[in-house]
Design an enzyme around this catalytic site. Structure first.
Site, PDB file in Angstrom:
ATOM      1  N   GLU A  69       0.826  -1.205   0.000  1.00 14.06           N
ATOM      2  CA  GLU A  69       0.000   0.000   0.000  1.00 14.06           C
ATOM      3  C   GLU A  69       0.864   1.260   0.000  1.00 14.06           C
ATOM      4  O   GLU A  69       0.539   2.249  -0.651  1.00 14.06           O
ATOM      5  CB  GLU A  69      -0.925   0.003   1.212  1.00 14.06           C
ATOM      6  CG  GLU A  69      -1.973  -1.100   1.216  1.00 14.06           C
ATOM      7  CD  GLU A  69      -1.428  -2.424   1.722  1.00 14.06           C
ATOM      8  OE1 GLU A  69      -2.173  -3.414   1.714  1.00 14.06           O
ATOM      9  OE2 GLU A  69      -0.237  -2.475   2.115  1.00 14.06           O
ATOM     10  N   PRO A 272      12.395 -14.998   0.278  1.00 20.11           N
ATOM     11  CA  PRO A 272      11.149 -15.179   1.034  1.00 20.11           C
ATOM     12  C   PRO A 272      10.513 -13.841   1.396  1.00 20.11           C
ATOM     13  O   PRO A 272      11.206 -12.844   1.596  1.00 20.11           O
ATOM     14  CB  PRO A 272      11.587 -15.943   2.290  1.00 20.11           C
ATOM     15  CG  PRO A 272      13.053 -15.664   2.413  1.00 20.11           C
ATOM     16  CD  PRO A 272      13.571 -15.472   1.027  1.00 20.11           C
ATOM     17  N   ARG A 273       9.204 -13.835   1.474  1.00 20.17           N
ATOM     18  CA  ARG A 273       8.475 -12.605   1.793  1.00 20.17           C
ATOM     19  C   ARG A 273       8.926 -12.034   3.128  1.00 20.17           C
ATOM     20  O   ARG A 273       9.028 -10.819   3.303  1.00 20.17           O
ATOM     21  CB  ARG A 273       6.974 -12.903   1.818  1.00 20.17           C
ATOM     22  CG  ARG A 273       6.088 -11.716   2.164  1.00 20.17           C
ATOM     23  CD  ARG A 273       6.072 -10.697   1.060  1.00 20.17           C
ATOM     24  NE  ARG A 273       5.031  -9.690   1.243  1.00 20.17           N
ATOM     25  CZ  ARG A 273       4.800  -8.716   0.385  1.00 20.17           C
ATOM     26  NH1 ARG A 273       5.530  -8.623  -0.719  1.00 20.17           N
ATOM     27  NH2 ARG A 273       3.847  -7.839   0.617  1.00 20.17           N
ATOM     28  N   GLY A 312      14.329  -4.847   0.889  1.00 17.62           N
ATOM     29  CA  GLY A 312      14.632  -3.673   0.091  1.00 17.62           C
ATOM     30  C   GLY A 312      15.528  -3.914  -1.104  1.00 17.62           C
ATOM     31  O   GLY A 312      16.035  -2.952  -1.688  1.00 17.62           O
ATOM     32  N   GLU A 313      15.736  -5.174  -1.502  1.00 20.84           N
ATOM     33  CA  GLU A 313      16.615  -5.461  -2.628  1.00 20.84           C
ATOM     34  C   GLU A 313      15.887  -6.130  -3.790  1.00 20.84           C
ATOM     35  O   GLU A 313      16.525  -6.699  -4.681  1.00 20.84           O
ATOM     36  CB  GLU A 313      17.793  -6.325  -2.179  1.00 20.84           C
ATOM     37  CG  GLU A 313      18.703  -5.621  -1.182  1.00 20.84           C
ATOM     38  CD  GLU A 313      19.976  -6.398  -0.894  1.00 20.84           C
ATOM     39  OE1 GLU A 313      21.054  -5.783  -0.940  1.00 20.84           O
ATOM     40  OE2 GLU A 313      19.882  -7.606  -0.641  1.00 20.84           O
ATOM     41  N   ASN A 337       1.593  -8.134  -5.590  1.00 24.29           N
ATOM     42  CA  ASN A 337       1.594  -7.127  -6.645  1.00 24.29           C
ATOM     43  C   ASN A 337       2.525  -7.528  -7.795  1.00 24.29           C
ATOM     44  O   ASN A 337       3.741  -7.613  -7.608  1.00 24.29           O
ATOM     45  CB  ASN A 337       2.032  -5.787  -6.041  1.00 24.29           C
ATOM     46  CG  ASN A 337       2.251  -4.714  -7.078  1.00 24.29           C
ATOM     47  OD1 ASN A 337       1.686  -4.756  -8.168  1.00 24.29           O
ATOM     48  ND2 ASN A 337       3.074  -3.731  -6.735  1.00 24.29           N
ATOM     49  N   PRO A 338       1.991  -7.754  -9.008  1.00 23.47           N
ATOM     50  CA  PRO A 338       2.847  -8.188 -10.115  1.00 23.47           C
ATOM     51  C   PRO A 338       3.498  -7.050 -10.876  1.00 23.47           C
ATOM     52  O   PRO A 338       4.280  -7.283 -11.801  1.00 23.47           O
ATOM     53  CB  PRO A 338       1.862  -8.930 -11.025  1.00 23.47           C
ATOM     54  CG  PRO A 338       0.574  -8.191 -10.833  1.00 23.47           C
ATOM     55  CD  PRO A 338       0.557  -7.755  -9.387  1.00 23.47           C
ATOM     56  N   GLU A 340       5.667  -4.644  -9.921  1.00 21.85           N
ATOM     57  CA  GLU A 340       7.095  -4.407  -9.731  1.00 21.85           C
ATOM     58  C   GLU A 340       7.930  -5.277 -10.669  1.00 21.85           C
ATOM     59  O   GLU A 340       8.839  -4.771 -11.339  1.00 21.85           O
ATOM     60  CB  GLU A 340       7.490  -4.622  -8.276  1.00 21.85           C
ATOM     61  CG  GLU A 340       7.140  -3.451  -7.366  1.00 21.85           C
ATOM     62  CD  GLU A 340       7.951  -3.461  -6.086  1.00 21.85           C
ATOM     63  OE1 GLU A 340       8.436  -4.543  -5.703  1.00 21.85           O
ATOM     64  OE2 GLU A 340       8.106  -2.401  -5.465  1.00 21.85           O
TER      65      GLU A 340
END
Length: 423
Positions: A69, A272-273, A312-313, A337-338, A340
């Site tokens: 978001e 991993p998320r 962040g990478e 979200n696809p 990115e």
């Protein structure tokens, strides 16, 4: 500005009373999560205590729950920051780490106040926003009511409700109408979302389709190490599994084992998320005889690839690989979200679980930018086919990037409308 008349509905009053009563518990939980994420010193922000001075001028406040978001409102925050100060709030340590480097000049990040009376009032007293913009499904009753009571215009952008959320709000009746009535403007992601909010009591004249703002968000930043990591690979083909969840890493690793039987030099970047699961994921890889270098420990490529247990990478991994599998899609999580991966030109693979991103998937699939996999064997087959045909993978990536570029106009139109609301 239109505000709903009448007494605040009983269910909402009960919610507010419970939130105030349970504030000490919520405070402890929030502080613990921020400490675990490296932001313990900023825990008082969750109680509405400002850790930064309010900049002079008319301030626009944007709020998104977490990373996704927060990224979705970046195009709007960037547009409005050109004319005055912007405050962006989120609720998680991960969002602070990812968003911080991407905020435009003139924008500040702060953790959002917990949705209880004292934190919200303290936050509003300190920041005195001139416009408040909430993203997607961030409908916090106390925060919205206290903000509206001060005459601050409210907007909801990228609004969406899952079928389960819509059914739950429908049962609340007048409470849903009262909350939606606090917003001066609402932009939904699609026509179905607009119809759902209208059925819950949103006013048609103030509710419009604005599209999915995540599709217009800027791509994640590149990384100075990309050239060195690429050089260390040599001619080895590489693919990325991004934002995976428990139950998914097993399928990814099994697919990679199958892939290496056909392409022995193939390398995997497994991200991993939740990076804190790095040890668990490393053990899964080791048990399959697929050693991965751990990024969090400063390790480079291992024989089977790299475990990207860092935050962040994403931009680095997406640009390093021709092919990206996007997680939360082989387990019933509804997908991530696809856009990115599309913005970075990655050929995109996803499982069948797509939930609220179904429309995005349909658009990318129709454009030839994405393909579906269902299990480890089909994932291995799809990755092998694309790595063996770089021209085809590049064409998929180019199609996705072109579709992403076409979304920018939607964000620009909403930004112009928000600028008018700010006054």
């Amino acid at each position: 500005m239109v505000r709903p008349a009448g007494r605040w509905p009983l269910p909402l009053r009960l919610y507010e009373g419970a939130a105030d009563l349970l504030l000490p518990v919520a405070q402890v939980r929030a502080a613990r999560r921020l400490r675990a994420g490296g932001f313990g010193a900023r825990a008082p922000e969750r109680l509405g205590r400002a850790s930064l001075p309010r900049p002079p001028g008319r301030l626009v406040w944007f709020h998104g729950a977490s990373v996704g978001e927060g990224l979705s409102i970046l195009p709007l925050a960037t547009a409005l920051a050109a004319d005055g100060p912007v405050l962006v709030t989120t609720g998680t340590a991960g969002s602070a780490r990812v968003l911080g480097p991407r905020l435009p000049p003139g924008a500040l990040h702060h953790f959002a106040p917990l949705d209880a009376g004292r934190p919200v009032r303290r936050f509003l007293d300190a920041w005195r926003p001139d416009l408040a913009v909430f993203a997607e499904s961030e409908i916090w009753p106390r925060t919205l009511r206290e903000t509206a009571a001060r005459g601050i215009p409210l907007a909801l952008v990228g609004a969406r409700l899952s079928p389960r959320s819509r059914d739950r709000w429908a049962r609340l009746g007048h409470s849903a109408r009262a909350l939606l009535g606090l917003f001066d403007r609402i932009w939904t992601q699609d026509e179905d979302g607009r119809a759902a909010l209208l059925s819950l009591g949103a006013e048609p004249a103030r509710t419009a389709v604005g599209g999915n703002l995540k599709a217009a968000a800027p791509p994640p930043p590149d990384h100075a190490e990309r050239a060195a990591l690429s050089a260390a690979l040599g001619d080895a083909p590489v693919w990325t599994a991004l934002s995976t969840h428990p139950g998914e890493e097993e399928a990814v690793l099994d697919a990679h084992a199958r892939l290496r039987a056909r392409l022995p030099g193939a390398r995997l970047v497994l991200a991993p998320r939740h990076p804190e699961r790095g040890g668990e994921v490393a053990a899964l890889a080791q048990a399959r005889g697929l050693p991965l270098g751990r990024r969090s420990r400063g390790e480079g490529w291992a024989e089977a690839g790299l475990l990207a247990d860092t935050l962040g990478e994403a931009g680095l991994w997406l640009r390093l690989s021709l092919v990206t599998f996007l997680g939360a899609s082989l387990v019933p999580k509804g997908g991530h979200n696809p856009w990115e991966p599309a913005a970075c030109g990655a050929a995109l693979l996803m499982g069948p679980s797509r939930g609220t991103i179904a429309a995005d998937w349909a658009a990318l699939s129709a454009a030839g930018a994405a393909a579906e996999v269902r299990d480890a064997p089909s994932l291995a087959e799809a990755v092998a086919a694309l790595l063996s045909d770089p021209a085809r993978a590049a064409a998929m990536g180019a199609a996705g990037r072109a579709l992403w570029q076409a979304q920018a106009g939607r964000a620009e139109a909403i930004a112009r409308a928000l600028h008018g609301m700010r006054g």
